[in-house]
Write an enzyme that holds these catalytic residues in place. Structure first.
Site, PDB file in Angstrom:
ATOM      1  N   ASN A   1       0.871  -1.173   0.000  1.00  0.00           N
ATOM      2  CA  ASN A   1       0.000   0.000   0.000  1.00  0.00           C
ATOM      3  C   ASN A   1       0.913   1.229   0.000  1.00  0.00           C
ATOM      4  O   ASN A   1       1.563   1.509   0.997  1.00  0.00           O
ATOM      5  CB  ASN A   1      -0.878  -0.043   1.259  1.00  0.00           C
ATOM      6  CG  ASN A   1      -1.655   1.239   1.484  1.00  0.00           C
ATOM      7  OD1 ASN A   1      -1.718   2.110   0.612  1.00  0.00           O
ATOM      8  ND2 ASN A   1      -2.248   1.376   2.665  1.00  0.00           N
ATOM      9  N   TRP A   2       0.953   1.904  -1.113  1.00  0.00           N
ATOM     10  CA  TRP A   2       1.884   3.043  -1.235  1.00  0.00           C
ATOM     11  C   TRP A   2       1.376   4.312  -0.561  1.00  0.00           C
ATOM     12  O   TRP A   2       2.084   5.300  -0.475  1.00  0.00           O
ATOM     13  CB  TRP A   2       2.196   3.321  -2.730  1.00  0.00           C
ATOM     14  CG  TRP A   2       3.266   2.431  -3.279  1.00  0.00           C
ATOM     15  CD1 TRP A   2       3.761   1.289  -2.700  1.00  0.00           C
ATOM     16  CD2 TRP A   2       4.013   2.626  -4.487  1.00  0.00           C
ATOM     17  NE1 TRP A   2       4.753   0.752  -3.478  1.00  0.00           N
ATOM     18  CE2 TRP A   2       4.933   1.558  -4.592  1.00  0.00           C
ATOM     19  CE3 TRP A   2       3.977   3.577  -5.504  1.00  0.00           C
ATOM     20  CZ2 TRP A   2       5.815   1.428  -5.657  1.00  0.00           C
ATOM     21  CZ3 TRP A   2       4.855   3.458  -6.572  1.00  0.00           C
ATOM     22  CH2 TRP A   2       5.768   2.378  -6.640  1.00  0.00           C
ATOM     23  N   LYS A   3       0.122   4.279  -0.118  1.00  0.00           N
ATOM     24  CA  LYS A   3      -0.461   5.464   0.534  1.00  0.00           C
ATOM     25  C   LYS A   3      -0.219   6.712  -0.337  1.00  0.00           C
ATOM     26  O   LYS A   3      -0.217   6.605  -1.563  1.00  0.00           O
ATOM     27  CB  LYS A   3       0.098   5.618   1.948  1.00  0.00           C
ATOM     28  CG  LYS A   3      -0.045   4.318   2.757  1.00  0.00           C
ATOM     29  CD  LYS A   3       0.226   4.455   4.219  1.00  0.00           C
ATOM     30  CE  LYS A   3       0.002   3.110   4.890  1.00  0.00           C
ATOM     31  NZ  LYS A   3       0.191   3.143   6.328  1.00  0.00           N
TER      32      LYS A   3
ATOM     33  N   HIS B   1      -9.300   1.169   5.290  1.00  0.00           N
ATOM     34  CA  HIS B   1      -7.998   1.302   5.954  1.00  0.00           C
ATOM     35  C   HIS B   1      -8.165   2.241   7.161  1.00  0.00           C
ATOM     36  O   HIS B   1      -8.929   3.205   7.097  1.00  0.00           O
ATOM     37  CB  HIS B   1      -6.962   1.876   4.972  1.00  0.00           C
ATOM     38  CG  HIS B   1      -5.578   1.822   5.529  1.00  0.00           C
ATOM     39  ND1 HIS B   1      -5.126   2.748   6.438  1.00  0.00           N
ATOM     40  CD2 HIS B   1      -4.564   0.942   5.340  1.00  0.00           C
ATOM     41  CE1 HIS B   1      -3.874   2.428   6.787  1.00  0.00           C
ATOM     42  NE2 HIS B   1      -3.515   1.344   6.134  1.00  0.00           N
TER      43      HIS B   1
ATOM     44  N   GLU C   1      -5.098  -5.107  10.697  1.00  0.00           N
ATOM     45  CA  GLU C   1      -4.019  -4.151  10.922  1.00  0.00           C
ATOM     46  C   GLU C   1      -4.230  -3.407  12.238  1.00  0.00           C
ATOM     47  O   GLU C   1      -5.041  -2.468  12.294  1.00  0.00           O
ATOM     48  CB  GLU C   1      -3.982  -3.112   9.790  1.00  0.00           C
ATOM     49  CG  GLU C   1      -3.744  -3.711   8.424  1.00  0.00           C
ATOM     50  CD  GLU C   1      -3.215  -2.655   7.459  1.00  0.00           C
ATOM     51  OE1 GLU C   1      -2.096  -2.818   6.988  1.00  0.00           O
ATOM     52  OE2 GLU C   1      -3.928  -1.661   7.222  1.00  0.00           O
TER      53      GLU C   1
ATOM     54  N   GLY D   1       3.143   1.791  10.858  1.00  0.00           N
ATOM     55  CA  GLY D   1       4.179   2.820  10.736  1.00  0.00           C
ATOM     56  C   GLY D   1       4.964   3.085  12.014  1.00  0.00           C
ATOM     57  O   GLY D   1       5.706   4.061  12.088  1.00  0.00           O
TER      58      GLY D   1
ATOM     59  N   SER E   1       3.780  -2.547  10.233  1.00  0.00           N
ATOM     60  CA  SER E   1       5.229  -2.683  10.454  1.00  0.00           C
ATOM     61  C   SER E   1       5.810  -4.027   9.993  1.00  0.00           C
ATOM     62  O   SER E   1       6.737  -4.553  10.613  1.00  0.00           O
ATOM     63  CB  SER E   1       5.577  -2.427  11.921  1.00  0.00           C
ATOM     64  OG  SER E   1       5.280  -1.085  12.256  1.00  0.00           O
TER      65      SER E   1
ATOM     66  N   GLY F   1       2.998  -1.274   4.208  1.00  0.00           N
ATOM     67  CA  GLY F   1       3.050   0.144   3.865  1.00  0.00           C
ATOM     68  C   GLY F   1       4.466   0.554   3.517  1.00  0.00           C
ATOM     69  O   GLY F   1       4.959   0.347   2.401  1.00  0.00           O
ATOM     70  N   GLY F   2       5.159   1.111   4.492  1.00  0.00           N
ATOM     71  CA  GLY F   2       6.495   1.677   4.292  1.00  0.00           C
ATOM     72  C   GLY F   2       7.455   0.772   3.536  1.00  0.00           C
ATOM     73  O   GLY F   2       8.174   1.230   2.634  1.00  0.00           O
TER      74      GLY F   2
HETATM   75  P1  PGA Z   1       3.239   0.000   7.576  1.00  0.00           P
HETATM   76  O1  PGA Z   1       1.751   0.265   7.051  1.00  0.00           O
HETATM   77  O2  PGA Z   1       3.719  -1.280   6.927  1.00  0.00           O
HETATM   78  O3  PGA Z   1       4.027   1.203   7.127  1.00  0.00           O
HETATM   79  O4  PGA Z   1       3.168  -0.131   9.053  1.00  0.00           O
HETATM   80  C1  PGA Z   1       0.842  -0.784   6.892  1.00  0.00           C
HETATM   81  C2  PGA Z   1      -0.487  -0.291   6.368  1.00  0.00           C
HETATM   82  O5  PGA Z   1      -0.951   0.764   6.790  1.00  0.00           O
HETATM   83  O6  PGA Z   1      -1.098  -0.945   5.507  1.00  0.00           O
END
Ligand code: PGA
Length: 248
Positions: free
Chosen positions: A8-10, A91, A161, A167, A206, A227-228
């Site tokens: 998920n590149w947000k 989300h 999640e 994050g 994470s 995410g990240g």
């Molecule tokens: P993260 O985000 O891997 O940066 O913790 C996960 C998400 O929000 O899908």
């Protein structure tokens, strides 16, 4: 069941970042035992879909309607026509920033299904909810209320999640992840019958190369929502590799 690794590149990603996708796509081509997907921002869906042969491209949200006077919104049909095959819905960042509620999320999932697309339905507890000792009850309740009618494994994936793990670099204990995923599995089977066993339940929050193998080995963890660590091939590929190890 094949593991499903989704990025998920947000609100990250410009045209120049598409080179990362090409590398991820090439790796994924050689590891057909793992399903891989990326949800870039809307602005990159079309170009991303053209860049990739193997991985699925989708969106991070969609509107409940097919079209209409909804300034700034994007419909499932628009995503599909741009080359997307799924969307993440519910989300926690959207639940918080856009005040999205379970019923709306279930309508978004239904709107995707109507377009022949896949819905990734996100649920997860806040830190206060975890500390209250009722996280499992709260999260299964969220899923029960966010699941669209006639949900099936053909078009629904669930992502657990924990909000406090997103994050932050913090993750639940492995047993806590397994317990939550088992509860979500039981809820899916109760709501939709035997096919509930076939719905993949991703863990998100994470996830990185270093913890992926442990997380993906837990009971009823069907993959990861990342995410990240999905923003570069260098960080994302080790997670796909971990999944590939588990599904030889
Ligand atoms: P993260 O985000 O891997 O940066 O913790 C996960 C998400 O929000 O899908």
């Amino acid at each position: 069941m094949k593991k499903y690794i989704m990025g998920n590149w947000k609100m990250h990603g410009l045209t120049e970042d598409l080179v990362e996708l090409r590398e991820i796509d090439n790796f994924s081509k050689e590891n057909a035992n793992v399903d891989v997907a990326i949800a870039p921002p809307f602005t990159l869906i079309n170009a991303a879909a053209q860049h990739c042969e193997t991985i699925a491209i989708g969106a991070q949200d969609c509107h409940i309607s097919e079209s209409g006077a909804h300034t700034g919104c994007i419909s499932a049909a628009m995503i599909r026509k741009s080359g997307g095959s799924f969307a993440i819905v519910g989300h926690s960042e959207r639940r918080k920033d856009q005040f999205e509620k379970n019923l709306e999320i279930s309508s978004k999932a239904a709107a995707l299904h109507k377009q022949g697309m896949h819905a990734i339905i996100c649920v997860g507890e806040t830190l206060a909810e975890r500390d209250s000792g009722c996280a499992e009850e709260i999260v299964t309740g969220m899923l029960a209320a966010s699941l669209p009618r006639k949900a099936s494994s053909d078009w629904v994936t669930v992502a657990y999640e924990p909000v406090w793990a997103i994050g932050t670099g913090r993750i639940p204990q492995m047993e806590e992840i397994a317990r939550m995923h088992n509860q979500l599995r039981a809820l899916l089977v109760k709501k939709i019958g035997d096919d509930g066993h076939n719905i993949r339940i991703l863990y998100g929050g994470s996830v990185k190369g270093e913890n992926a193998l442990d997380i993906l080995s837990q009971d009823n963890v069907g993959g990861a929502l990342v995410g990240g660590a999905s923003l570069t091939a260098q960080k994302f590929i080790p997670i796909i590799k971990a999944a590939a190890e588990l599904n030889p």
